[in-house]
Design a protein around this motif. Structure first.
Motif, PDB file in Angstrom:
ATOM      1  N   TYR A 154      -1.246  -1.776  -7.507  1.00  0.00           N
ATOM      2  CA  TYR A 154      -1.862  -0.617  -6.844  1.00  0.00           C
ATOM      3  C   TYR A 154      -1.166   0.687  -7.236  1.00  0.00           C
TER       4      TYR A 154
ATOM      5  N   SER B 163       1.842  -4.678  -5.104  1.00  0.00           N
ATOM      6  CA  SER B 163       2.322  -3.306  -4.963  1.00  0.00           C
ATOM      7  C   SER B 163       2.370  -2.596  -6.314  1.00  0.00           C
TER       8      SER B 163
ATOM      9  N   PHE C 273      -5.662   4.570   0.377  1.00  0.00           N
ATOM     10  CA  PHE C 273      -4.396   3.901   0.704  1.00  0.00           C
ATOM     11  C   PHE C 273      -3.811   4.394   2.028  1.00  0.00           C
TER      12      PHE C 273
ATOM     13  N   TYR D 235       0.773  -1.236   0.000  1.00  0.00           N
ATOM     14  CA  TYR D 235       0.000   0.000   0.000  1.00  0.00           C
ATOM     15  C   TYR D 235       0.810   1.296   0.000  1.00  0.00           C
TER      16      TYR D 235
ATOM     17  N   ARG E  69      -5.677   2.176   4.460  1.00  0.00           N
ATOM     18  CA  ARG E  69      -5.144   0.824   4.472  1.00  0.00           C
ATOM     19  C   ARG E  69      -3.798   0.762   5.199  1.00  0.00           C
ATOM     20  N   THR E  70      -2.963   1.784   5.020  1.00  0.00           N
ATOM     21  CA  THR E  70      -1.680   1.807   5.713  1.00  0.00           C
ATOM     22  C   THR E  70      -1.871   1.912   7.220  1.00  0.00           C
TER      23      THR E  70
END
Length: 267
Positions: free
Chosen positions: A134, A131, A104, A72, A107-108
């Motif tokens: 995305y 990776s 993102f 992400y 998500r992180t």
């Protein structure tokens, strides 16, 4: 069909790269979804080691947290950088950049502070593939949107319904990630059957809300690349959720058979 699409999406931008990437993303991501159904999995989470015994070469394993940060963070950095690379006063471009960056970033943050990990991990090859997917998707969506500045708006304006759908998606996704996290203590690494929220209807409601979030981003954008990426993501998450349901059935004798994979009562 073509006239319907032309009323809801911008004309393709004058960029061969974006046009090619649109087709590649649809075909490649859909192919990964079909592979999941056939039993060939991207190696992360509960599927991280299912294919390792079949591999003739040694594979590099990352911890789940490290692997998911590899997923992400590059896409997050792409979203942040877009505010410098593409300064503008166009509300649609701003909303696309903001939605992808928020997605993102969320998500992180979940990787760092919400998820509680089992003993599984992430194989480096899968981490790099996800990776790159995305990162390229985020960069391509934003660049493709930038190229539409000055184009006539589509006849049907979906950007504000898209904002609403995106918010429903990220909130629902976060809620069900919190439900999953609540199943484990720090010392508990085992899988359990989740039952709260929509887990009583589907085994992957967090995927369902992720799909809604990406549909929301397409509605905000109304361009070709997000449409192709979203369709590919739907196929992939259908395949991954199907495989996840099959895994739960094989692991838990008391798994309720009426719980679907992704869409309540349907699939």
């Amino acid at each position: 069909m073509a006239s319907m699409l032309s009323s809801v999406i911008f004309p393709p931008p004058p960029s061969l790269i974006i046009s090619v990437m649109s087709v590649v993303s649809l075909v490649a991501i859909s192919g990964l979804g079909i592979s999941e159904i056939l039993g060939k999995h991207l190696q992360y989470s509960k599927f991280w080691n299912l294919s390792s015994a079949k591999s003739s070469r040694e594979q590099i394993k990352l911890s789940s947290r490290t692997g998911m940060l590899v997923f992400y963070v590059p896409a997050l950095l792409s979203g942040v950088a877009s505010f410098v690379l593409y300064p503008n006063h166009d509300p649609r471009l701003f909303l696309v950049k903001a939605a992808l960056t928020i997605h993102f970033f969320k998500r992180t943050i979940e990787v760092l502070f919400v998820h509680k990990y089992s003993t599984s991990g992430v194989v480096l090859d899968s981490a790099i593939l996800i990776s790159c997917s995305y990162f390229s998707a985020t960069s391509s969506m934003i660049y493709g949107q930038y190229l539409t500045q000055g184009f006539p708006e589509p006849k049907v304006d979906l950007k504000y319904p898209g904002v609403l759908l995106f918010l429903v998606g990220i909130i629902g996704n976060l809620y069900h990630h919190l439900v999953l996290a609540s199943l484990r203590t720090k010392s508990d690494k085992e899988y359990k059957i989740p039952r709260d929220g929509l887990f009583g209807l589907v085994i992957c409601p967090h995927y369902l809300f992720e799909v809604l979030g990406f549909i929301g981003i397409f509605f905000i954008s109304q361009t070709l690349y997000p449409l192709c990426f979203t369709l590919g993501t739907i196929v992939y998450l259908m395949g991954r959720s199907y495989a996840t349901r099959r895994w739960y059935i094989s692991k838990f004798e008391d798994f309720p058979k009426d719980v679907k994979a992704l869409v309540p009562y349907v699939f």
